[in-house]
Design a protein around this motif. Structure first.
Motif, PDB file in Angstrom:
ATOM      1  N   PHE A 149     -14.496  21.852   4.645  1.00  0.00           N
ATOM      2  CA  PHE A 149     -15.166  21.100   5.582  1.00  0.00           C
ATOM      3  C   PHE A 149     -16.349  21.634   6.532  1.00  0.00           C
ATOM      4  O   PHE A 149     -17.317  21.228   6.795  1.00  0.00           O
ATOM      5  CB  PHE A 149     -14.036  20.309   6.373  1.00  0.00           C
ATOM      6  CG  PHE A 149     -13.376  19.141   5.772  1.00  0.00           C
ATOM      7  CD1 PHE A 149     -14.151  17.756   5.713  1.00  0.00           C
ATOM      8  CD2 PHE A 149     -12.272  19.476   4.851  1.00  0.00           C
ATOM      9  CE1 PHE A 149     -13.261  16.979   5.164  1.00  0.00           C
ATOM     10  CE2 PHE A 149     -11.655  18.338   4.217  1.00  0.00           C
ATOM     11  CZ  PHE A 149     -12.099  17.068   4.319  1.00  0.00           C
ATOM     12  N   VAL A 150     -16.172  22.813   6.879  1.00  0.00           N
ATOM     13  CA  VAL A 150     -16.915  23.530   7.615  1.00  0.00           C
ATOM     14  C   VAL A 150     -18.307  23.636   6.588  1.00  0.00           C
ATOM     15  O   VAL A 150     -19.322  23.567   7.180  1.00  0.00           O
ATOM     16  CB  VAL A 150     -16.540  24.935   7.990  1.00  0.00           C
ATOM     17  CG1 VAL A 150     -17.553  25.572   8.913  1.00  0.00           C
ATOM     18  CG2 VAL A 150     -15.577  24.727   8.999  1.00  0.00           C
ATOM     19  N   TYR A 151     -18.200  24.001   5.644  1.00  0.00           N
ATOM     20  CA  TYR A 151     -19.480  24.172   4.633  1.00  0.00           C
ATOM     21  C   TYR A 151     -20.096  22.898   4.496  1.00  0.00           C
ATOM     22  O   TYR A 151     -21.498  23.014   4.310  1.00  0.00           O
ATOM     23  CB  TYR A 151     -18.825  24.724   3.516  1.00  0.00           C
ATOM     24  CG  TYR A 151     -19.961  25.426   2.431  1.00  0.00           C
ATOM     25  CD1 TYR A 151     -20.854  26.187   2.381  1.00  0.00           C
ATOM     26  CD2 TYR A 151     -20.356  24.298   1.334  1.00  0.00           C
ATOM     27  CE1 TYR A 151     -21.653  26.669   1.753  1.00  0.00           C
ATOM     28  CE2 TYR A 151     -21.442  24.692   0.399  1.00  0.00           C
ATOM     29  CZ  TYR A 151     -22.216  25.668   0.544  1.00  0.00           C
ATOM     30  OH  TYR A 151     -23.140  26.073  -0.429  1.00  0.00           O
ATOM     31  N   LEU A 152     -19.585  21.975   4.148  1.00  0.00           N
ATOM     32  CA  LEU A 152     -20.176  20.579   4.083  1.00  0.00           C
ATOM     33  C   LEU A 152     -20.566  19.777   5.149  1.00  0.00           C
ATOM     34  O   LEU A 152     -21.303  18.798   5.106  1.00  0.00           O
ATOM     35  CB  LEU A 152     -19.150  19.715   3.297  1.00  0.00           C
ATOM     36  CG  LEU A 152     -18.716  20.199   1.771  1.00  0.00           C
ATOM     37  CD1 LEU A 152     -17.959  19.005   0.999  1.00  0.00           C
ATOM     38  CD2 LEU A 152     -20.140  20.293   1.120  1.00  0.00           C
ATOM     39  N   ILE A 190      -7.038  24.445  -2.976  1.00  0.00           N
ATOM     40  CA  ILE A 190      -7.549  24.616  -4.076  1.00  0.00           C
ATOM     41  C   ILE A 190      -8.645  23.708  -4.216  1.00  0.00           C
ATOM     42  O   ILE A 190      -9.818  23.956  -4.849  1.00  0.00           O
ATOM     43  CB  ILE A 190      -6.354  24.433  -5.364  1.00  0.00           C
ATOM     44  CG1 ILE A 190      -5.464  25.791  -5.185  1.00  0.00           C
ATOM     45  CG2 ILE A 190      -7.107  24.445  -6.627  1.00  0.00           C
ATOM     46  CD1 ILE A 190      -4.380  25.539  -6.095  1.00  0.00           C
ATOM     47  N   CYS A 191      -8.525  22.356  -4.069  1.00  0.00           N
ATOM     48  CA  CYS A 191      -9.605  21.424  -3.997  1.00  0.00           C
ATOM     49  C   CYS A 191     -10.857  21.648  -3.192  1.00  0.00           C
ATOM     50  O   CYS A 191     -11.929  21.589  -3.482  1.00  0.00           O
ATOM     51  CB  CYS A 191      -8.826  20.024  -3.717  1.00  0.00           C
ATOM     52  SG  CYS A 191      -7.646  19.386  -4.733  1.00  0.00           S
ATOM     53  N   GLY A 192     -10.485  22.155  -1.836  1.00  0.00           N
ATOM     54  CA  GLY A 192     -11.646  22.614  -0.937  1.00  0.00           C
ATOM     55  C   GLY A 192     -12.396  23.739  -1.563  1.00  0.00           C
ATOM     56  O   GLY A 192     -13.470  23.705  -1.396  1.00  0.00           O
ATOM     57  N   SER A 193     -11.686  24.770  -1.806  1.00  0.00           N
ATOM     58  CA  SER A 193     -12.453  25.956  -2.568  1.00  0.00           C
ATOM     59  C   SER A 193     -13.374  25.688  -3.660  1.00  0.00           C
ATOM     60  O   SER A 193     -14.326  26.155  -4.025  1.00  0.00           O
ATOM     61  CB  SER A 193     -11.796  27.099  -2.788  1.00  0.00           C
ATOM     62  OG  SER A 193     -11.019  27.609  -1.322  1.00  0.00           O
TER      63      SER A 193
END
Length: 455
Positions: free
Chosen positions: A424-427, A23-26
């Motif tokens: 993490f992949v996105y950032l 939830i935090c990541g999304s």
């Protein structure tokens, strides 16, 4: 004191931890995209936005884990008679709602498939953003529609019931002695594969095929980029030099620059014209170029072009006036070099130790850009595999009538993590750029800076 076996306690707690991370990541992805107007105009961030919203909805019910299960439900672990599911405080209604969103999670792998399709069209076939936008509506319509239709069908057909740690397609009548199943309920195993795990593995195979093709293209680009390498005479450190008259930042002539081709025999000193054809590269030039290319979470298709589509900064008359005049004028003015469809690829020429060939540098950067996009896509696929591998193994065991607690625990632990991995992949590109600019920063500091930054 609870009358629940330790296995069901672990299964109730584990998804709360991983779902919270997801939830935090999304939510971070949603936050980054919604606060950046430029990102909202690009197709790739919008795909990630749809995937992240879907993950937040599903992960919220994964976080609930055993709470929606009707109170007093007997656990499949333990004695199977008196020991109940840990944390089960729900009703049939709450179980149906949880089961609806559990089935709706099929939209997430479908979004992964559309993400892979995007990379295929952009990296492999060279589609522009304008062309992508014509079919972009399909990227959202297919995952969302399939998820809603199959989830509604599962609830309407009374297929939802409690499983080890949540509610999903498993009619409770299966465990009630003497209960009669409807024709649809009697095929619940097949239906579960048709509406959930079948589509998931079709997406996995589809995504794998796409990225095998992209990997082959990436390797070809690396070989192309590696076919030439610079050999620079540094008698005067920091001076871009060429015996035929390449001008340095101070307007002075330097010493000779030689290019060696890796597959040629011996070293060959080339003229300025030959050096321009082969390409002159310096680490600082390419590093600065990549800083510009790494400007945000993910790169868009409008920034990826064939070599022929990258225009020179000056008219062809520049070359007719002489190479010395061209380089001296552009270095003196500190002009930006090489624009790619309106995107500044190289800035601050004063940082450069060597001015490379415009056409060859453009080709090199375009190839590296495609390679970076392919790597980014491969990381999304890896997250996809990790998330769905053990849930699929667990369903195979169910189909065979076998039970393995270790597999079930890994299923419960990893399934909610897709949003966390995606974040993490996105950032990742932004984190890499920040740490290049701030070498002493650790990963936590870089992550915090990237999240709070508007870029």
């Amino acid at each position: 004191m609870t009358n629940s076996p330790p296995e069901t306690i672990a299964l109730a707690i584990a998804p709360k931890i991983t779902s919270f991370l997801s939830i935090c990541g999304s939510s971070t992805i949603i936050f980054k995209i919604m606060r950046n107007q430029k990102s909202r105009r690009d197709t790739l961030p919008r795909i990630m936005l749809g995937m992240s919203i879907c993950d937040v909805l599903v992960a919220t019910w994964f976080f609930a884990s055993t709470w929606p299960i009707p109170k007093g439900t007997i656990s499949s672990f333990g004695d199977g008679i008196t020991q109940t599911v840990f944390g089960a405080i729900g009703t049939d209604l709450s179980c149906n709602i949880a089961g609806f969103f559990n089935q709706y999670q099929v939209a997430s792998p479908l979004f992964n498939a559309t993400l892979a399709t995007y990379y295929l069209l952009v990296v492999y076939y060279g589609w522009t953003d304008r062309r992508i936008k014509r079919v972009e509506w399909l990227f959202y319509t297919i995952p969302i529609s399939f998820g809603l239709i199959t989830a509604t069908f599962a609830v309407a057909a009374n297929l939802i019931g409690p499983v080890a740690w949540t509610c999903a397609i498993l009619p409770p009548e299966v465990f009630i002695e003497g209960a009669e199943l409807t024709p649809i309920q009697s095929h619940y195993q097949l239906i579960r594969w048709i509406v959930l795990f079948g589509p998931v593995w079709i997406c996995i195979v589809y995504v794998s095929i796409i990225f095998i093709r992209l990997y082959k293209k990436m390797r070809a680009l690396e070989l192309k980029m590696g076919s030439y390498k610079p050999r620079i005479n540094r008698a005067n450190q920091g001076t871009p030099v060429n015996g035929d008259g390449l001008i340095n930042a101070n307007g002075q002539k330097g010493e000779s620059v030689a290019m060696e081709k890796s597959d040629d025999q011996g070293d060959q000193n080339r003229s300025l014209h030959e050096s321009q054809s082969s390409g002159l590269y310096e680490d600082e030039i390419y590093y600065t170029a990549q800083e510009e290319l790494d400007g945000g979470g993910d790169v868009s298709s409008e920034e990826v072009r064939d070599d022929a589509s990258i225009n020179d900064v000056n008219d062809n008359t520049d070359e007719e006036k002489g190479d010395e005049e061209y380089y001296a004028r552009n270095v003196g003015r500190k002009r930006n070099a090489v624009r790619n469809a309106g995107t500044v690829v190289l800035k601050k020429v004063r940082k450069f130790k060597l001015i490379p060939s415009r056409s060859n540098l453009s080709s090199h950067i375009a190839a590296e850009k495609s390679r970076k996009i392919a790597v980014q896509g491969l990381l999304y696929v890896l997250a996809f595999y990790v998330t769905w591998f053990f849930p699929t193994i667990s369903r195979f065991l169910d189909f065979a009538g076998e039970k393995n607690y270790a597999i079930q625990f890994l299923d419960t632990l990893l399934l909610p993590l897709q949003g966390f991995f995606n974040c993490f992949v996105y950032l990742r590109p932004s984190i890499q750029r920040y740490r290049r600019r701030n070498p002493t920063a650790n990963i936590c500091a870089a992550l915090g800076a990237v999240i709070t930054n508007h870029d």
